[in-house]
Design an enzyme around this catalytic site. Structure first.
Site, short mmCIF file in Angstrom:
data_model
loop_
_atom_site.label_atom_id
_atom_site.label_comp_id
_atom_site.label_asym_id
_atom_site.label_seq_id
_atom_site.Cartn_x
_atom_site.Cartn_y
_atom_site.Cartn_z
CB THR A 1 -23.51 -3.70 0.05
OG1 THR A 1 -22.55 -3.14 0.94
CG2 THR A 1 -24.39 -4.67 0.80
CB CYS B 1 -19.89 -1.11 10.00
SG CYS B 1 -19.38 -0.96 8.31
CB THR C 1 -34.25 4.65 -14.15
OG1 THR C 1 -35.48 4.23 -14.75
CG2 THR C 1 -33.68 5.82 -14.93
CB SER D 1 -17.92 1.16 -3.00
OG SER D 1 -19.17 0.66 -2.62
CG ASN E 1 -12.75 -2.87 5.60
OD1 ASN E 1 -12.46 -4.04 5.31
ND2 ASN E 1 -13.64 -2.58 6.51
CD GLN F 1 -11.19 0.25 1.72
OE1 GLN F 1 -10.49 1.21 1.40
NE2 GLN F 1 -12.32 0.40 2.38
CG HIS G 1 -18.77 5.43 -0.85
ND1 HIS G 1 -18.34 5.46 0.44
CD2 HIS G 1 -19.32 4.21 -1.05
CE1 HIS G 1 -18.63 4.30 1.02
NE2 HIS G 1 -19.22 3.52 0.13
N1 PLP Z 1 -15.97 -4.25 1.06
C1 PLP Z 1 -15.04 -3.49 1.66
C2 PLP Z 1 -13.62 -3.98 1.72
C3 PLP Z 1 -15.37 -2.28 2.22
O1 PLP Z 1 -14.44 -1.52 2.80
C4 PLP Z 1 -16.72 -1.85 2.14
C5 PLP Z 1 -17.13 -0.58 2.79
O2 PLP Z 1 -16.60 -0.23 3.85
C6 PLP Z 1 -17.66 -2.66 1.50
C7 PLP Z 1 -17.24 -3.85 0.97
C8 PLP Z 1 -19.09 -2.26 1.36
O3 PLP Z 1 -19.20 -1.13 0.54
P1 PLP Z 1 -20.54 -0.27 0.44
O4 PLP Z 1 -20.97 0.03 1.82
O5 PLP Z 1 -20.12 0.94 -0.30
O6 PLP Z 1 -21.55 -1.08 -0.28
#
Ligand code: PLP
Length: 752
Positions: free
Chosen positions: A71, A334, A245, A207, A159, A187, A209
């Site tokens: 994000t 979400c 930092t 990302s 996603n 993804q 995670h």
């Molecule tokens: N873009 C895609 C395709 C995603 O699947 C996600 C998270 O679900 C994001 C952006 C946003 O990632 P984050 O919430 O880790 O910033």
């Protein structure tokens, strides 16, 4: 063991990533800006990870900065592109007027475009690039608009569906366009090669995670020469590209994941992933034979399956899977809590039922054969459990859970009253959304349908009673003539074994409004009152033909027939109150108390109603577009109980009643909380069958505590509130449900 199949939402952290993070916190905890040795070691670590990221992403040149996640990367990219457009316009250049994004993009993209477009006062036209039924971008549409586009945002893989964009075709469609190009690589990381060096991609956010690194760490690639504006200004870290930092634990963990990607051996290859997905897909089809996949697997990431099952909501499927300790998600993570239709599937033009009931199953490339085999076994067990509950087609069987079942669709209630001994049943107030489900249930449980009754005719639509009768024509008892509400003309009452149904005209909501009175061997047990009484409200009297007098007279008539504690089963229940009785309504509704107190004539009734409307404000009524909604809540102390509070309650009442309100198909798969309390009385009464048990609980001695639990605490809270409202105040809900009832919480509770 938990089977986690929601990897597109997030993943667990890889063991070596955890170790790297702990080392960065415990030993190599320096600040990479410090020039002493501890700082220098931290600097060396971050440099190493960046170099590794460049190799993995094939991005030897350009910027590669660490962010908090995608994000932030998306914000930085959009801000950079839009500031550059603004600067050009300020210099007097003509700039392209369009900002384009794929219609199935993660919300972070269109929301960032709108946010920065407004904040920078650019006023550019933000448009969604349509996608086809296969989820891929409409390239002709894009080709046509690309010459006027200042920024184009497309994701590498979706996603929700896993659909992989045709990046080469997108690149060709953008040939000659002045647009900057953002490709959301979230993804794709570890699953697809983006080949950043050889493509004209200007920005690519990631990302950590989503690929076994912790939350809070991400990367942004910016092509050499592409405009760049820092989102965060300050101490000049990350070469002044992103101040603050650095998250060294996150960087170290991400480094370990990147190393696993480079070294090989940790993550499965594409062929293995596809084989696993095929196994999962086959297990799903075996469990739910009517299932449809919402995206063509050949075009999707080999780790994602998105599907819908006719007649089964995503909420039901999520509850079912969760009971089997299988975690999947409904639509996108979400929006899962809101259970809204998936905008991704809507953009693909899928039918409404598919967009509203989609489930996403996604696994990560660190899975193994044993995990997939266990996942398939659990999925099959879920299917068996639904078949045993007659919720998916199965061999006819006679199950015991007869009695009164309530179904609710958007606040409208439908009841199935079934007698186990005679196998005869009646449906009251059928709803079109339930026709298929009810038909399947009746057939599977071998019921004879004695009647389908409406409590009133509808002003704006036809009853679905005919539809239901047609769907189960072979199960209908008798072919005699029916009145317009479905009552057999030649019958004074309808008998279901020892149960008998009678009727009582209660004109008011409509001229033909009718209450159905349910008697058993002990007398009047409940009344189906349609819209004449709504829990917390007077009932609806919004039809022209219903004079206030008729409505008031019907209430009085009802009060003469039913007792103060007789369960009143409404046609609508917008606030999860389930049922009511006149004693409760008198307490909750001053106007009802006055009507039932007697002596209100038509004028008195109309005046009292007008007075209430004035006092309460019209909005109270307009929310439901009905004339007499009062909606007075009976406020009570919190009904939520933590495990420790439950333990305290147990010390006082070792024989309290603990009720599992999950549906039978969940109860069959999942465990009840383990309590070191041998005298506790356990009951399993699904929320849909709450009405069946309410009279029994209301007859308990007042001090008896009743504690409800379910998966997450929502359904148990509804049950506790309904019971409290009807007069049993010692009703509670185990807060957080089984989801928070982990072994350690259990032990803590028992030890407390
Ligand atoms: N873009 C895609 C395709 C995603 O699947 C996600 C998270 O679900 C994001 C952006 C946003 O990632 P984050 O919430 O880790 O910033």
């Amino acid at each position: 063991m938990e089977i986690y199949l929601d990897a597109n939402a997030t993943t667990p952290v890889l063991a070596q990533a955890r170790e790297a993070a702990v080392a960065a916190m415990a030993e190599e905890y320096g600040n990479p800006s410090s020039i002493h040795s501890t700082g220098l070691r931290a600097r060396s670590l971050i440099d190493d990870v960046r170099a590794r990221a460049r190799r993995v992403l094939d991005a030897p040149t350009g910027r590669l900065l660490f962010t908090s996640g995608a994000t932030e990367g998306i914000q930085t990219a959009v801000l950079s592109a839009l500031v550059s457009l603004r600067d050009r316009r300020e210099r007097g250049e003509a700039i392209p007027g369009l900002l384009l994004y794929g219609a199935t993009e993660h919300k972070a993209v269109p929301e960032s475009l709108r946010h920065w477009n407004a904040l920078l006062e650019l006023g550019l036209d933000v448009q969604a690039i349509p996608v086809g039924p296969d989820g891929r971008h409409d390239l002709a549409w894009l080709r046509e608009r690309a010459p006027q586009a200042g920024l184009v945002c497309t994701m590498a893989a979706n996603n929700e569906t896993g659909i992989v964009s045709d990046i080469d075709a997108l690149e060709q469609a953008l040939a000659g366009s002045p647009a900057l190009w953002l490709v959301d690589g979230v993804q794709a990381l570890g699953k697809l090669a983006l080949r950043l060096a050889s493509r004209r991609i200007d920005y690519a956010p990631f990302s950590g995670h989503k690929l076994y690194a912790p939350k809070g760490i991400g990367m942004l690639y910016v092509r050499e020469g592409a405009p760049f504006t820092p989102l965060l200004a300050g101490g000049g870290q990350e070469s002044a590209q992103r101040s603050g930092t650095e998250n060294m634990a996150g960087v170290a963990a991400l480094g370990a994941v990147l190393q696993a990607l480079e070294d090989g051996g940790t993550f499965a290859d594409a062929a293995t992933l596809r084989a696993w997905r095929n196994e999962l897909g086959a297990a799903l089809l075996e469990a739910f034979p009517a299932l449809v996949f919402n995206a063509p697997p050949a075009l999707a990431l080999p780790t994602t399956l998105n599907f819908s099952v006719p007649g089964l909501s995503s909420k039901l499927l999520l509850d079912l899977f969760d009971a089997a300790d299988v975690r999947v998600s409904g639509g996108s993570a979400c929006s899962a809590a809101k259970a809204q239709p998936s905008y991704v599937l809507q953009a693909m033009g899928l039918p409404e039922w598919q967009t509203a009931s989609a489930v996403r199953l996604s696994f990560g490339p660190a899975a193994d054969d044993a995990f997939i085999a266990e996942a398939c076994a659990r999925i099959r067990a879920c299917g068996r459990s639904l078949r045993d509950s007659c919720l998916v087609p199965s061999e006819p069987k006679a199950l015991p859970p007869d009695g009164l079942t309530r179904f609710i669709v958007d606040g409208a209630c439908c009841y199935l009253l079934a007698d186990a001994a005679s196998r005869r049943c009646v449906v009251v107030d059928p709803l079109p959304e339930l026709t298929e489900r009810l038909a399947g249930l009746l057939r599977c449980q071998r019921y004879t349908l004695a009647a389908v009754l409406d409590t009133h005719s509808h002003g704006d639509h036809a009853s679905s009673a005919g539809e239901l009768r047609a769907a189960v024509s072979e199960l209908i008892d008798g072919a005699g003539p029916l009145d317009p509400l479905g009552w057999p003309l030649d019958a004074r009452e309808i008998a279901l074994g020892a149960l008998r149904l009678g009727r009582l005209p209660v004109p008011g909501h409509t001229l033909d409004s009718t209450a159905y009175l349910l008697h058993d061997a002990d007398g009047l047990r409940a009344a189906f009152v349609g819209d004449t009484v709504m829990p917390g409200a007077l009932g609806r009297s919004d039809f022209a033909q219903s004079a206030p007098l008729a409505f008031g007279a019907s209430l009085l008539k009802l009060a003469q027939v039913v007792g103060p504690a007789t369960l009143l089963l409404p046609g609508h229940d917008y606030d999860d109150r389930f049922a009511s009785n006149l004693a409760t309504e008198r307490r909750a509704q001053p106007l009802l108390a006055r009507v039932l107190g007697g002596g209100l004539d038509a004028a008195g009734f109309a005046a009292a109603k007008a007075e209430l409307e004035r006092d309460l404000g019209l909005s109270t009524y307009s929310t439901l577009a009905c004339g007499a909604r009062v909606d007075v809540r009976v406020e009570t102390a919190s009904q939520d109980l933590t495990p420790a509070q439950l333990q305290a309650l147990l010390a006082q009442h070792p024989d309290l009643l603990l009720v599992d309100v999950r549906e039978p198909y969940e109860q069959r798969l999942g465990q009840a909380p383990r309590l070191d309390a041998p005298r506790v009385r356990h009951q399993a009464i699904a929320l849909s069958q709450l009405l069946q048990a309410l009279p029994e609980w209301l007859a308990l001695p007042a001090p008896t505590p009743v504690v409800f639990y379910c998966r997450s605490g929502n359904r148990s809270a509804q049950a506790a509130e309904a019971l409290r409202r009807l007069g049993h105040e010692r009703a509670w809900s185990l807060s957080g449900g089984l989801a928070l009832w982990r072994p350690e919480t259990r032990e803590a509770a028992v030890a407390a």
